[in-house]
Each structure stands twice: as structure tokens, then as C-alpha cells.
Design a protein around this motif. Structure first.
Motif, PDB file in Angstrom:
ATOM      1  N   GLY A  50      29.856  43.551  27.557  1.00 27.69           N
ATOM      2  CA  GLY A  50      28.561  43.781  26.941  1.00 27.69           C
ATOM      3  C   GLY A  50      27.970  45.126  27.280  1.00 27.69           C
ATOM      4  N   GLY A  51      28.835  46.080  27.695  1.00 27.14           N
ATOM      5  CA  GLY A  51      28.352  47.401  28.071  1.00 27.14           C
ATOM      6  C   GLY A  51      27.698  47.441  29.435  1.00 27.14           C
ATOM      7  N   ASP A  52      27.961  46.423  30.282  1.00 29.10           N
ATOM      8  CA  ASP A  52      27.342  46.332  31.603  1.00 29.10           C
ATOM      9  C   ASP A  52      28.308  46.837  32.667  1.00 29.10           C
ATOM     10  N   THR A  53      27.922  47.890  33.389  1.00 26.94           N
ATOM     11  CA  THR A  53      28.787  48.483  34.402  1.00 26.94           C
ATOM     12  C   THR A  53      29.093  47.508  35.525  1.00 26.94           C
ATOM     13  N   ASN A  54      28.105  46.746  35.959  1.00 25.87           N
ATOM     14  CA  ASN A  54      28.288  45.867  37.116  1.00 25.87           C
ATOM     15  C   ASN A  54      29.333  44.786  36.876  1.00 25.87           C
ATOM     16  N   THR A  55      29.573  44.454  35.617  1.00 25.94           N
ATOM     17  CA  THR A  55      30.605  43.460  35.318  1.00 25.94           C
ATOM     18  C   THR A  55      31.994  44.016  35.563  1.00 25.94           C
ATOM     19  N   LEU A  56      32.139  45.345  35.430  1.00 22.39           N
ATOM     20  CA  LEU A  56      33.460  45.962  35.507  1.00 22.39           C
ATOM     21  C   LEU A  56      33.773  46.575  36.861  1.00 22.39           C
ATOM     22  N   VAL A  57      32.754  47.040  37.575  1.00 24.95           N
ATOM     23  CA  VAL A  57      32.995  47.757  38.828  1.00 24.95           C
ATOM     24  C   VAL A  57      33.797  46.954  39.845  1.00 24.95           C
ATOM     25  N   PRO A  58      33.541  45.632  40.026  1.00 23.62           N
ATOM     26  CA  PRO A  58      34.360  44.892  40.997  1.00 23.62           C
ATOM     27  C   PRO A  58      35.858  44.916  40.677  1.00 23.62           C
ATOM     28  N   LEU A  59      36.227  45.171  39.427  1.00 19.72           N
ATOM     29  CA  LEU A  59      37.634  45.209  39.052  1.00 19.72           C
ATOM     30  C   LEU A  59      38.239  46.595  39.230  1.00 19.72           C
ATOM     31  N   PHE A  60      37.385  47.575  39.448  1.00 13.61           N
ATOM     32  CA  PHE A  60      37.814  48.965  39.449  1.00 13.61           C
ATOM     33  C   PHE A  60      38.401  49.355  40.803  1.00 13.61           C
ATOM     34  N   ALA A  61      39.348  50.250  40.818  1.00 14.38           N
ATOM     35  CA  ALA A  61      39.913  50.893  42.007  1.00 14.38           C
ATOM     36  C   ALA A  61      40.958  50.077  42.739  1.00 14.38           C
ATOM     37  N   ILE A  62      41.081  48.767  42.458  1.00 17.80           N
ATOM     38  CA  ILE A  62      42.115  47.984  43.149  1.00 17.80           C
ATOM     39  C   ILE A  62      43.497  48.434  42.693  1.00 17.80           C
ATOM     40  N   VAL A  81      41.696  45.033  51.648  1.00 14.55           N
ATOM     41  CA  VAL A  81      40.284  44.812  51.977  1.00 14.55           C
ATOM     42  C   VAL A  81      39.438  44.733  50.709  1.00 14.55           C
ATOM     43  N   VAL A  82      39.664  45.666  49.767  1.00 16.70           N
ATOM     44  CA  VAL A  82      38.875  45.656  48.531  1.00 16.70           C
ATOM     45  C   VAL A  82      39.135  44.376  47.741  1.00 16.70           C
ATOM     46  N   THR A  83      40.395  43.967  47.670  1.00 17.00           N
ATOM     47  CA  THR A  83      40.721  42.746  46.925  1.00 17.00           C
ATOM     48  C   THR A  83      40.069  41.529  47.567  1.00 17.00           C
ATOM     49  N   ALA A  84      40.122  41.467  48.909  1.00 24.82           N
ATOM     50  CA  ALA A  84      39.559  40.308  49.610  1.00 24.82           C
ATOM     51  C   ALA A  84      38.043  40.257  49.480  1.00 24.82           C
ATOM     52  N   THR A  85      37.396  41.416  49.628  1.00 29.46           N
ATOM     53  CA  THR A  85      35.932  41.434  49.609  1.00 29.46           C
ATOM     54  C   THR A  85      35.363  41.279  48.193  1.00 29.46           C
ATOM     55  N   LYS A  86      36.138  41.668  47.198  1.00 27.01           N
ATOM     56  CA  LYS A  86      35.659  41.601  45.812  1.00 27.01           C
ATOM     57  C   LYS A  86      36.310  40.461  45.024  1.00 27.01           C
ATOM     58  N   PHE A  87      37.043  39.585  45.712  1.00 27.41           N
ATOM     59  CA  PHE A  87      37.840  38.575  45.005  1.00 27.41           C
ATOM     60  C   PHE A  87      36.970  37.683  44.131  1.00 27.41           C
ATOM     61  N   THR A  88      35.886  37.167  44.697  1.00 24.71           N
ATOM     62  CA  THR A  88      35.032  36.242  43.951  1.00 24.71           C
ATOM     63  C   THR A  88      34.170  36.957  42.914  1.00 24.71           C
ATOM     64  N   GLU A  89      34.095  38.299  42.990  1.00 26.40           N
ATOM     65  CA  GLU A  89      33.280  39.071  42.050  1.00 26.40           C
ATOM     66  C   GLU A  89      34.080  39.537  40.840  1.00 26.40           C
ATOM     67  N   GLY A  90      35.308  39.089  40.746  1.00 26.49           N
ATOM     68  CA  GLY A  90      36.115  39.462  39.585  1.00 26.49           C
ATOM     69  C   GLY A  90      37.462  40.038  39.911  1.00 26.49           C
ATOM     70  N   ALA A  91      37.708  40.335  41.221  1.00 25.38           N
ATOM     71  CA  ALA A  91      38.997  40.913  41.586  1.00 25.38           C
ATOM     72  C   ALA A  91      40.146  39.944  41.332  1.00 25.38           C
ATOM     73  N   TRP A  92      39.847  38.646  41.243  1.00 23.86           N
ATOM     74  CA  TRP A  92      40.900  37.676  40.962  1.00 23.86           C
ATOM     75  C   TRP A  92      41.547  37.937  39.611  1.00 23.86           C
ATOM     76  N   LEU A  93      40.778  38.559  38.681  1.00 26.56           N
ATOM     77  CA  LEU A  93      41.358  38.905  37.389  1.00 26.56           C
ATOM     78  C   LEU A  93      42.490  39.920  37.544  1.00 26.56           C
ATOM     79  N   ILE A  94      42.292  40.877  38.465  1.00 22.88           N
ATOM     80  CA  ILE A  94      43.330  41.882  38.705  1.00 22.88           C
ATOM     81  C   ILE A  94      44.554  41.223  39.327  1.00 22.88           C
ATOM     82  N   VAL A  95      44.314  40.291  40.244  1.00 29.05           N
ATOM     83  CA  VAL A  95      45.424  39.587  40.890  1.00 29.05           C
ATOM     84  C   VAL A  95      46.264  38.848  39.850  1.00 29.05           C
ATOM     85  N   LEU A  96      45.630  38.329  38.815  1.00 20.65           N
ATOM     86  CA  LEU A  96      46.363  37.651  37.755  1.00 20.65           C
ATOM     87  C   LEU A  96      46.938  38.646  36.736  1.00 20.65           C
TER      88      LEU A  96
END
Length: 620
Positions: free
Chosen positions: A374-386, A428-443
Motif C-alpha cells: 500500500g505504499g507503506d515503507t514500514n511494511t517493507l523495511v523489516p524484510l530489507f537487508a537480510i 541477528v537481523v533475521t532473529a530480531t525481525k522474524f515476527t515483523e516479516g522476516a519470516w517471509l524472506i526465510v520462506l
């Protein structure tokens, strides 16, 4: 002349000297300065959120925790130096580009290289979405009435960047040199001026905004510092882009790409350290609704026109930093397609050295993410940089093996140390951001690797069926029959038979007939006209109960194969190609229907003869 070798014992890769009249395609490739502008926007723009990411983590320990901002930044700058040195060597070892993918493929094996490639694909696609949404977020902060239209603004920015890149990477570099120069100049000026300040000139930007410092501050432990380090490492995204896009540089491309990589590392390191020094010098505290960079600009330059210049330059560069992905990912996709892990269409280049299909695929993927968020940065940032940390780790691990084989333990130790740091950061980034959307990257990572494997197996089966890599049997001549579907007599029919008698030993014209009174009359007229014309080619009538043309022709072809299995059958389908595109709406698509039916039901060769009409003259 620069000579590089992928590994000891491998043939050297010769780089031609820069004579000024090298490859004719060089005018569509990058100089070192243009490469810095086109491929480093992601890294440059990261200074807008890298230091802030560190400060927000350390704020959990109160004002005492903020005192560790500079040491953490120095650690990140040290890692940056390691990465720049590593990617400088990657550029030399792999001048065809690919970065992490190429290094992992050469030294860690096929599966590791696919993981590196998948991580880079994720990083590049996410970078497009994050960059565009961050830039639009800065715009809507200045003009709140646009907030409701932020998704359409994001898509509009993406369309502009895509259009510029479809014209060529050199054109995109020329467009982005000025905003990059303005941004870098503004940040360096702010740092230089701030170093001569005894205290902040203005705090107007933060006035009235609530502080985000923790009330019940925690102690500064190793875990908190590690989290701050991992969060701040988001400033390192984009460092690998130049190594991925080495073929986009002019000759000698290795030398130019290395210069651009070193310049990127130097500028990024100076800006990160300078901003952290100012954070400590001014005792800055993060507040809600105002970026750390805005507060630093306010404190250093004052709340005047210079403040708005920096903010506007930051907004523009954040939006345009998506261009890094458009410079790096299409080249990576080209290498993957060359290795049969992506469709071969991604290896094609347009006239301006543009991997057009890669650019369009990235634009579509970025647009899908924008719509999803929806054009919201906060939705995407947790997925970024992993993803980029995974690529960093695999690349440096591969370079450790490279240097060990080359007998240079000091360089191997340096890359090994960097691999440990980036590997820990990734965990560390994956563990700390896992519940914020990083699980999508893991999948998503294994899913993308799975797609690569499926494409590779499909090409393997195709290659096996085609006998690729094996010497085929000598060619031999078979009796050839050319079948020409006709419905009436015209110049098109004449041209079709002229072509057919030139192609085959035997030619037969076929026409589909129906049992309606009107159709019987048309058939009789065609039979009479054919006898009067007498072209020397038999006209075969194919009765059909259903009003279709494809099935009767394909059934006739099957009967030919049944009675004459050694005959080579070609179905030549004559079609009119109109002079104007809009006139295609007037066509009945009979040729497409015939071609589809024959291709689906038989093994006959299909030849579609285009009869072109242009300016009243025919062209075949």
C-alpha cells in the motif's frame, strides 16, 4: 593491460587497454563517474536511515546508550572497508559480473551460488519498493494532503525510473549524476560545518516532538550492541551492486568498476562516520516524526533554506536509489539465464546494451510489492537487508577459498573476518525481525532457489531431447511436401504458391468446404476459377461438418504422415500484414487458428508467409 584470473591455473582473462576507440558499444556503457551515479544510489541514500537505525536501537539504553553510536558506526565502517576490498577483488576475479553469485559458483558450488543469487534477487526487488516508498514518504511528510495518494505516487515514480532505464544505463546515469552530487555535497557540507559548531544552531525541527528514549533504560550489553550493529548494517546495502554490473562499464571495465567501488566506499564511510560524530557532538536524541538526518541538518546548518535543500535532496535520492537495482539485477538475471537458471529471454540485449526484459521484470515485481504494501515503507523495511547479508557472507566465504588457493593467507583472513561479521549480522537481523516479516524472506529464499532448479531441469530435459553437446547424424534429404491452405484466388494465393514450389518437391493447395448452400456456391466458384487459372498445383477439398478450418487441415496432415511416413511436410500459411497497426483489428486471425491447430496435432513444419501492404505497394 589488466590481466585477471578466476583461480590459479585458470586461463587469464585479458582486459583490452582503454585506447579511446575500443568497443563500439562503449558509448552505451558507463565511465567510473557514471557508474558511481547509476549504481551507488542505494548505498548513498542509506546514510538517511543507517545512522537512525543505530540510534533507535541504542535509545533503549537511554542517553548512556547513545554514547555508543560512534563506536558502533566505526565497526560498521570497518566492515565497509572489508567489503569494498573484497568486492574490488571480486570485480577483478569475475569481470563478467555476478558478484556474490559468481564468487559462490566458482568456489562454493552450484547450490550455494543459487542461494546467493536468490538473496540478491530479493534484495534488489525489495530495494526498489523500499526506495520508492521512502522517497514518497518524505514527499508526503512535506505535503500531507498527498498522503492518501501515496500508492499512485509510488507507482508513478517507478514508471519514470523504469522508462529512464529502458533507454539505457548511460542515460540513467546522466540523469542521476546531478541529484547524487547535490546529495553528497549537501551531506559533506553539513558534516564539515557541524564539526566547527560548539552546539546545535537550531532545534526547531525536533521542537514539540516526543522523545523515543526509553524511560526505564536497559544496560548496554553485548546483545544490544550487536542489534545496533546489525541494524546499522542496513547502510551497507548496495555495496555489491557495482561488482554485479561490471559488464555495464566501458573498457577497461575492471579498472573502471574498481575505481567506482573504492569511491563509493570512501564517500559512504566518510558520511557515516561524520554523521555519527555529529550525533555525539550535539547530544542528539531521536524523536517521533522527525528523522535523525533532519535533526542533524537543523543543528548544523540551521532551520533555513539549507535545511530544506538537504531534505529535498534526500527525498529525491531516496526515490531514485531504486536505480541501483535496475543497474544490477538485469545483469545478474542475464548471467542466471546464461547458466540455464532463468528463461533465456533475460540474456537478450536491446540496442542500447539494455537487458530490457530484466528491467521490465524488476518493474513488475516492484509494482507488485508496492501494491502489497500500500505504499507503506514500514511494511517493507523489516524484510530489507537480510538478503544482502546472506550474499555478503557467501561472497566473502568464496573469496576466502579463492585466496587460500592463491596462497595469500592475509587476504583470506580479511575476507574470513568479514564473512563472520556479515554472517552474524544476517542471523541477528533475521532473529530480531522474524515476527515483523522476516519470516517471509526465510520462506522466499528456498522458494526462489526451487524456481531456479525447476528452470534448470527443464532446460536440461530440452537439451537432452535436442541432443545438445552431441555430434548429430549427417543430414539427409527426404521427399518434401508443402501444403498451402487457400480460401480464394488473389495475389496472396499466387505469392504463396510461388514460395511453396520453391520450397518443396511437391505442392498441394487445400481448401476447407462446408455443406451450406452459400458455402457450396463459394466452393464451386473457387473450383471453376482454379481450373481456369491452372497453376499446376492440385486443389484438394477438405469437407467439414463443423465450421472450423484448423481441424480439417491438421487431420489431412496426419493422413499424409500415415500413408507417407518418410515425407517432410510443411504447412505454408499465407497471411496479409497490414500497413497500419490499427488495421490488424480488421483481420479474421485465420492464419493464427490454422497454425495453432497444426502445431498442436501434428509434427509438420509451420511457415507463415507475410504479404505486406505498405503505401499501396506490396512487399513479401
Amino acid at each position: 593491460m589488466t590481466t585477471v584470473s578466476e583461480r590459479p591455473g585458470a586461463p587469464a582473462i585479458e582486459e583490452p587497454p582503454d585506447t579511446g576507440a575500443a568497443d563500439p558499444g562503449d558509448r552505451h556503457r558507463l565511465t567510473a563517474l557514471q557508474g558511481l551515479a547509476a549504481l551507488s544510489l542505494d548505498a548513498m541514500a542509506s546514510v538517511a536511515y543507517g545512522p537512525e537505525a543505530i540510534v533507535l536501537v541504542l535509545a533503549a539504553a537511554g542517553g548512556y546508550g547513545l554514547g555508543f553510536t560512534l563506536p558502533v558506526t566505526l565497526a560498521i565502517a570497518g566492515l565497509l572497508a572489508v567489503l569494498v576490498a573484497s568486492y574490488r577483488q571480486v570485480i577483478a576475479a569475475f569481470p563478467d559480473g555476478g558478484g556474490s553469485y559468481a564468487a559462490a559458483k566458482a568456489h562454493l558450488g552450484r547450490r550455494a551460488s543459487l542461494v546467493a543469487a536468490a538473496s540478491l534477487v530479493l534484495d534488489y526487488v525489495l530495494n526498489v519498493a523500499v526506495a520508492v516508498t521512502a522517497g514518497v514518504a518524505a514527499l508526503t511528510s512535506a505535503f500531507p494532503e498527498l498522503y492518501g495518494d501515496r500508492l499512485w505516487l509510488c507507482l508513478a515514480v517507478l514508471v519514470v525510473i523504469t522508462a529512464v532505464n529502458l533507454r539505457g544505463i548511460v542515460d540513467s546515469a546522466r540523469v542521476f549524476i546531478v541529484p547524487t552530487a547535490v546529495f553528497v555535497g549537501a551531506i559533506l557540507t553539513m558534516v564539515a560545518v557541524g564539526l566547527f559548531r560548539d552546539g546545535p544552531v537550531s532545534t526547531a525541527a525536533a521542537h514539540g516532538h516526543a522523545s523515543v528514549l526509553a524511560d526505564n533504560a536497559t544496560t548496554v550489553g553485548a546483545l544490544l550492541l550487536l542489534k545496533a550493529f546489525a541494524s546499522g548494517c542496513s547502510a551497507l546495502t548496495g555495496v555489491e551492486a557495482i561488482a554485479n554490473a561490471v559488464p555495464s562499464f566501458r573498457t577497461p571495465r575492471v579498472k573502471r568498476a574498481q575505481h567506482a567501488e573504492v569511491a563509493l566506499g570512501a564517500l559512504l564511510g566518510v558520511m557515516l562516520i561524520g554523521l555519527s560524530v555529529l550525533i555525539s557532538r550535539f547530544g542528539l536524541q531521536p524523536v517521533e516524526g522527525v528523522t535523525v538526518l533532519a535533526q542533524l541538518t537543523d543543528a548544523s546548518l540551521g532551520h533555513n533554506w539549507a535545511f530544506y535543500v538537504v531534505q529535498f535532496a534526500t527525498m529525491i535520492l531516496l526515490a531514485l536509489s531504486a536505480n541501483t537495482s535496475f543497474g544490477g539485477l538485469p545483469v545478474l538475471m542475464s548471467l542466471l539465464s546464461r547458466d540455464n537458471y532463468l528463461p533465456h529471454v533475460f540474456a537478450l540485449k536491446a540496442d542500447r546494451q539494455v537487458h530490457r526484459h530484466g528491467v521490465l521484470a524488476l518493474a513488475v515485481a516492484g509494482a507488485a510489492l508496492l501494491v502489497f504494501s500500500g505504499g507503506d515503507t514500514n511494511t517493507l523495511v523489516p524484510l530489507f537487508a537480510i538478503g544482502v547479508f546472506v550474499g555478503f557472507t557467501l561472497c566473502q566465504t568464496g573469496m576466502v577459498i579463492h585466496w587460500r588457493e592463491a596462497g595469500q593467507p592475509a587476504k583470506a583472513f580479511l575476507n574470513g573476518f568479514g564473512a563472520i561479521l556479515t554472517g552474524v549480522s544476517a542471523v541477528v537481523v533475521t532473529a530480531t525481525k522474524f515476527t515483523e516479516g522476516a519470516w517471509l524472506i526465510v520462506l522466499a529464499l528456498p522458494a526462489i532457489v526451487g524456481v531456479f532448479e525447476l528452470v534448470h531441469r527443464a532446460y536440461g530435459r530440452i537439451g537432452e531431447d535436442l541432443g545438445l553437446g552431441r555430434v548429430p547424424e549427417p543430414p539427409h534429404r527426404d521427399h518434401s511436401l508443402v501444403i498451402v491452405p487457400v480460401s480464394s484466388l488473389s495475389r496472396l494465393t499466387c505469392e504463396a504458391l510461388n514460395a511453396a514450389v520453391s520450397l518443396g518437391d511437391e505442392v498441394r493447395a487445400v481448401t476447407v468446404t462446408y455443406d451450406d448452400a452459400e458455402d457450396r456456391t463459394a466452393t464451386e466458384n473457387l473450383r471453376r476459377d482454379w481450373e481456369l487459372w491452372n497453376p499446376g498445383v492440385d486443389l484438394v477439398e477438405l469437407p467439414s461438418q463443423a465450421r472450423t478450418v484448423g481441424r480439417p487441415v491438421s487431420e489431412y496432415v496426419r493422413k499424409v504422415y500415415q500413408y507417407h511416413p518418410a515425407t517432410r511436410v510443411t504447412v505454408l500459411i499465407p497471411e496479409v500484414e497490414p500497413a497500419h497497426i490499427w488495421q490488424r483489428l480488421l483481420q479474421n486471425q485465420r492464419g493464427a487458428v490454422l497454425a495453432h491447430a497444426v502445431r498442436r496435432d501434428t509434427d509438420a513444419v509451420i511457415c507463415r508467409l507475410r504479404f505486406r501492404l505498405a503505401d499501396g505497394r506490396r512487399k513479401v
